[in-house]
Design a protein around this motif. Structure first.
Motif, PDB file in Angstrom:
ATOM      1  N   ARG A 160      49.910  38.493  37.694  1.00 42.21           N
ATOM      2  CA  ARG A 160      50.418  38.118  38.869  1.00 42.21           C
ATOM      3  C   ARG A 160      51.873  38.251  39.131  1.00 42.21           C
ATOM      4  N   LYS A 161      52.616  38.236  37.577  1.00 44.46           N
ATOM      5  CA  LYS A 161      54.195  38.122  37.841  1.00 44.46           C
ATOM      6  C   LYS A 161      54.501  39.479  37.728  1.00 44.46           C
ATOM      7  N   ASN A 162      53.722  40.504  37.497  1.00 47.97           N
ATOM      8  CA  ASN A 162      53.879  41.881  37.217  1.00 47.97           C
ATOM      9  C   ASN A 162      53.910  42.648  38.510  1.00 47.97           C
ATOM     10  N   GLU A 163      55.375  43.166  39.006  1.00 53.68           N
ATOM     11  CA  GLU A 163      55.388  43.723  40.338  1.00 53.68           C
ATOM     12  C   GLU A 163      54.474  44.917  40.685  1.00 53.68           C
ATOM     13  N   GLY A 164      54.416  45.753  39.366  1.00 56.66           N
ATOM     14  CA  GLY A 164      53.638  47.013  39.304  1.00 56.66           C
ATOM     15  C   GLY A 164      52.176  46.562  39.800  1.00 56.66           C
ATOM     16  N   TYR A 165      51.815  45.765  39.189  1.00 60.63           N
ATOM     17  CA  TYR A 165      49.952  45.481  39.313  1.00 60.63           C
ATOM     18  C   TYR A 165      49.939  44.835  40.748  1.00 60.63           C
ATOM     19  N   VAL A 166      51.131  43.889  41.214  1.00 60.95           N
ATOM     20  CA  VAL A 166      51.001  43.474  42.534  1.00 60.95           C
ATOM     21  C   VAL A 166      50.775  44.469  43.680  1.00 60.95           C
ATOM     22  N   ALA A 167      51.541  45.486  43.342  1.00 59.87           N
ATOM     23  CA  ALA A 167      51.392  46.465  44.428  1.00 59.87           C
ATOM     24  C   ALA A 167      50.210  47.302  44.358  1.00 59.87           C
ATOM     25  N   LYS A 168      49.686  47.454  42.987  1.00 57.17           N
ATOM     26  CA  LYS A 168      48.375  48.267  42.666  1.00 57.17           C
ATOM     27  C   LYS A 168      47.365  47.614  43.116  1.00 57.17           C
ATOM     28  N   PHE A 169      47.345  46.131  43.060  1.00 57.91           N
ATOM     29  CA  PHE A 169      46.106  45.242  43.544  1.00 57.91           C
ATOM     30  C   PHE A 169      46.066  45.481  45.028  1.00 57.91           C
ATOM     31  N   ALA A 170      47.388  45.383  45.847  1.00 57.52           N
ATOM     32  CA  ALA A 170      47.324  45.409  47.153  1.00 57.52           C
ATOM     33  C   ALA A 170      46.838  46.851  47.634  1.00 57.52           C
ATOM     34  N   ARG A 171      47.059  47.830  47.031  1.00 56.67           N
ATOM     35  CA  ARG A 171      46.591  49.131  47.421  1.00 56.67           C
ATOM     36  C   ARG A 171      45.059  49.279  47.224  1.00 56.67           C
ATOM     37  N   ALA A 172      44.459  48.902  46.055  1.00 56.67           N
ATOM     38  CA  ALA A 172      43.194  49.052  45.535  1.00 56.67           C
ATOM     39  C   ALA A 172      42.249  47.909  46.227  1.00 56.67           C
ATOM     40  N   LEU A 173      42.724  46.728  46.704  1.00 56.02           N
ATOM     41  CA  LEU A 173      42.035  45.609  47.116  1.00 56.02           C
ATOM     42  C   LEU A 173      42.826  44.937  48.011  1.00 56.02           C
ATOM     43  N   PRO A 174      43.050  45.663  49.428  1.00 55.45           N
ATOM     44  CA  PRO A 174      43.960  45.106  50.223  1.00 55.45           C
ATOM     45  C   PRO A 174      43.665  43.503  50.516  1.00 55.45           C
ATOM     46  N   ILE A 178      44.921  38.153  43.240  1.00 53.83           N
ATOM     47  CA  ILE A 178      44.746  38.524  41.908  1.00 53.83           C
ATOM     48  C   ILE A 178      44.030  37.369  40.995  1.00 53.83           C
ATOM     49  N   ASN A 179      42.905  37.731  40.712  1.00 59.69           N
ATOM     50  CA  ASN A 179      42.292  36.529  39.898  1.00 59.69           C
ATOM     51  C   ASN A 179      41.296  37.254  38.949  1.00 59.69           C
ATOM     52  N   LEU A 180      40.706  36.324  37.935  1.00 63.02           N
ATOM     53  CA  LEU A 180      39.847  37.081  37.126  1.00 63.02           C
ATOM     54  C   LEU A 180      38.868  37.828  37.684  1.00 63.02           C
ATOM     55  N   ASP A 181      37.927  37.175  38.773  1.00 63.98           N
ATOM     56  CA  ASP A 181      37.203  38.186  39.281  1.00 63.98           C
ATOM     57  C   ASP A 181      37.450  39.507  39.758  1.00 63.98           C
ATOM     58  N   ASN A 182      38.750  39.847  40.217  1.00 70.09           N
ATOM     59  CA  ASN A 182      39.293  41.043  40.732  1.00 70.09           C
ATOM     60  C   ASN A 182      39.765  41.724  39.631  1.00 70.09           C
ATOM     61  N   VAL A 183      40.108  41.170  38.623  1.00 69.24           N
ATOM     62  CA  VAL A 183      40.593  41.855  37.405  1.00 69.24           C
ATOM     63  C   VAL A 183      39.457  42.474  36.877  1.00 69.24           C
ATOM     64  N   VAL A 184      38.240  41.748  36.731  1.00 70.62           N
ATOM     65  CA  VAL A 184      37.174  42.634  35.975  1.00 70.62           C
ATOM     66  C   VAL A 184      36.346  43.588  36.744  1.00 70.62           C
ATOM     67  N   ILE A 185      36.567  43.479  38.149  1.00 71.91           N
ATOM     68  CA  ILE A 185      36.085  44.381  39.237  1.00 71.91           C
ATOM     69  C   ILE A 185      36.883  45.804  39.015  1.00 71.91           C
ATOM     70  N   ALA A 186      38.133  45.498  38.781  1.00 75.21           N
ATOM     71  CA  ALA A 186      38.913  46.921  38.294  1.00 75.21           C
ATOM     72  C   ALA A 186      38.622  47.373  37.316  1.00 75.21           C
ATOM     73  N   LEU A 187      38.386  46.674  36.206  1.00 78.66           N
ATOM     74  CA  LEU A 187      38.016  47.092  34.920  1.00 78.66           C
ATOM     75  C   LEU A 187      36.689  47.780  34.803  1.00 78.66           C
ATOM     76  N   ALA A 188      35.640  47.359  35.469  1.00 78.74           N
ATOM     77  CA  ALA A 188      34.288  47.908  35.682  1.00 78.74           C
ATOM     78  C   ALA A 188      34.472  49.103  36.286  1.00 78.74           C
ATOM     79  N   ALA A 189      35.408  49.101  37.567  1.00 71.95           N
ATOM     80  CA  ALA A 189      35.567  50.359  38.281  1.00 71.95           C
ATOM     81  C   ALA A 189      35.968  51.550  37.467  1.00 71.95           C
ATOM     82  N   PHE A 190      36.593  51.028  36.571  1.00 66.44           N
ATOM     83  CA  PHE A 190      37.508  52.062  35.618  1.00 66.44           C
ATOM     84  C   PHE A 190      36.261  52.581  34.526  1.00 66.44           C
ATOM     85  N   GLU A 191      35.493  51.701  33.933  1.00 68.32           N
ATOM     86  CA  GLU A 191      34.592  51.907  33.038  1.00 68.32           C
ATOM     87  C   GLU A 191      33.498  52.974  33.535  1.00 68.32           C
TER      88      GLU A 191
END
Ligand code: HEC
Ligand code: HEC
Length: 340
Positions: A160-174, A178-191
């Motif tokens: 959450r403190k990382n500005e790059g991630y904040v911007a990328k989360f906003a774009r990917a999941l408007p 930013i929580n564990l659920d959404n971190v793993v949703i992103a990881l699984a989408a990549f996998e």
């Protein structure tokens, strides 16, 4: 092909052998009644699956390679699932974030988007998302069994403190937090985008005769017929996504730890894909086979005869040449451009 060429003669002999197999009642063995073209048709690749949300998959990719989602900040998913090794490892057990070795060999993630759940060698996770929650919270990415407990909330706070991630989360999941659920949703989408690279075998299947050596072609026919491998290593990913006891000397009950009362699931493990298998020795869930030759030696013996052993595992008679041919075939499954 010149009908009088030695290769054409070989093909005719191979077809005659297939016909004999049918006459002698071997028709119930996979592939015995088929021509080479029919056999090859089972292994044609589908087109790669495009991610539904590209920004989400790209974000997941960045998280997959980023150690900040581990407790110590030193371990990434890619520390064990190494792209240049077919998203697997080349050690029997890999050091986790806690410093302790993993209980089993790191599985490959190639083609995981096409795999049927459940996941892990023993099928203990129903989804890729649940698998990642467990890796981060209590598994390989956590400092489990050490006094240095780091709460998952603290890990998420770093993201959450990382500005790059904040911007990328906003774009990917408007609008999403930013929580564990959404971190793993992103990881699984990549996998799900980790496609096996195009291998020489694929080019042969598409008709490029010279893409693989003759020995590998013989190995493929063996694999699909007399050696019985395709009973489980089925289709273009070379897996049925099922659990089997292949009769190794393991003491790990595998799927049987989940399904304690199912006698067939004791010592059973999920059939691994054989895509890029040559890159990731040692083999099996415990890394107990150092080479592909050693894996084949296990199948020649037919493994330990016990109640759980798959009825599809029986001793097989393979000459030295047959074993070389099988290895030559397995080596043609190495994909290009997987470590992008
Ligand atoms: C320390 C090494 C290590 C790290 C770090 C690691 N893994 Fe794994 N991974 C493994 C091992 C070992 C297994 C097999 C576990 C088992 O069956 O007991 C596995 C299994 C998996 C599977 C199941 C594959 C299948 O075919 O069922 C997935 C998916 C996976 N890992 C994803 C991840 C993700 C995502 C991360 C990061 C959040 C991660 N792993 C971090 C070692 C690791
Ligand atoms: C009954 C189903 C079944 C049959 C038949 C079978 N396999 Fe397997 N194979 C598996 C399973 C399950 C594993 C994982 C076993 C383990 O880890 O203990 C495996 C593991 C492997 C591995 C190691 C892959 C890795 O990533 O570690 C190779 C290579 C392999 N098999 C090749 C073959 C060949 C070649 C044949 C034919 C001679 C064959 N298999 C027949 C189910 C099968």
């Amino acid at each position: 092909m010149n009908p009088r060429s030695p290769r054409s003669q070989f093909c005719k002999a191979a077809l005659a052998a297939v016909a004999l197999g049918v006459m002698f009642g071997l028709g119930d063995r996979p592939g015995y009644a088929e021509t080479l073209d029919q056999m090859k048709a089972h292994y044609r690749r589908p087109p790669p699956t495009a991610p539904e949300n590209r920004a989400l998959a790209a974000l997941g990719r960045e998280l997959f390679f980023d150690p900040i989602i581990s407790a110590s900040g030193r371990t990434a998913c890619a520390t064990c699932h190494r792209p240049e090794l077919g998203f697997a490892a080349n050690e029997a057990r890999s050091p986790t974030d806690s410093g302790r070795p993993t209980a089993r060999k790191t599985q490959t993630l190639l083609g995981i988007g096409h795999a049927r759940p459940p996941f892990d060698w023993d099928g203990r996770h129903a989804t890729l998302e649940a698998q990642a929650v467990s890796a981060i919270g209590v598994g390989s990415m956590s400092m489990f069994a050490t006094p240095h407990e780091v709460k998952v909330d603290d890990i998420i706070a770093r993201v959450r403190k990382n500005e790059g991630y904040v911007a990328k989360f906003a774009r990917a999941l408007p609008g999403a937090p930013i929580n564990l659920d959404n971190v793993v949703i992103a990881l699984a989408a990549f996998e799900r985008t980790i496609e096996p690279g195009i291998a020489p075998f694929d080019r042969w299947i598409k008709g490029e005769e010279a893409a693989i050596p003759e020995s590998a072609k013989r190995g493929f026919v063996l694999f699909h017929t007399r050696a019985g491998c395709s009973a489980c290593h089925r289709g273009w990913r070379f897996t049925d996504d099922q659990f089997h006891d292949v009769g190794s000397t393991t003491t790990d009950r595998g799927r049987g730890r989940e399904l304690k009362h199912d006698p067939k699931m004791q010592f059973a493990f999920k059939t691994p894909t054989l895509r890029s298998v040559a890159l990731r020795a040692p083999y099996l869930h415990d890394g107990s086979a150092r080479t592909l030759r050693e894996v084949i030696a296990l199948y020649v013996k037919g493994g330990i005869d016990r109640d759980s052993r798959s009825p599809m595992i029986n001793p097989i008679d393979l000459t030295e040449q047959d074993r070389d041919d099988l290895v030559a075939f397995l080596e043609t499954l190495t994909g290009e451009g997987e470590a992008k």
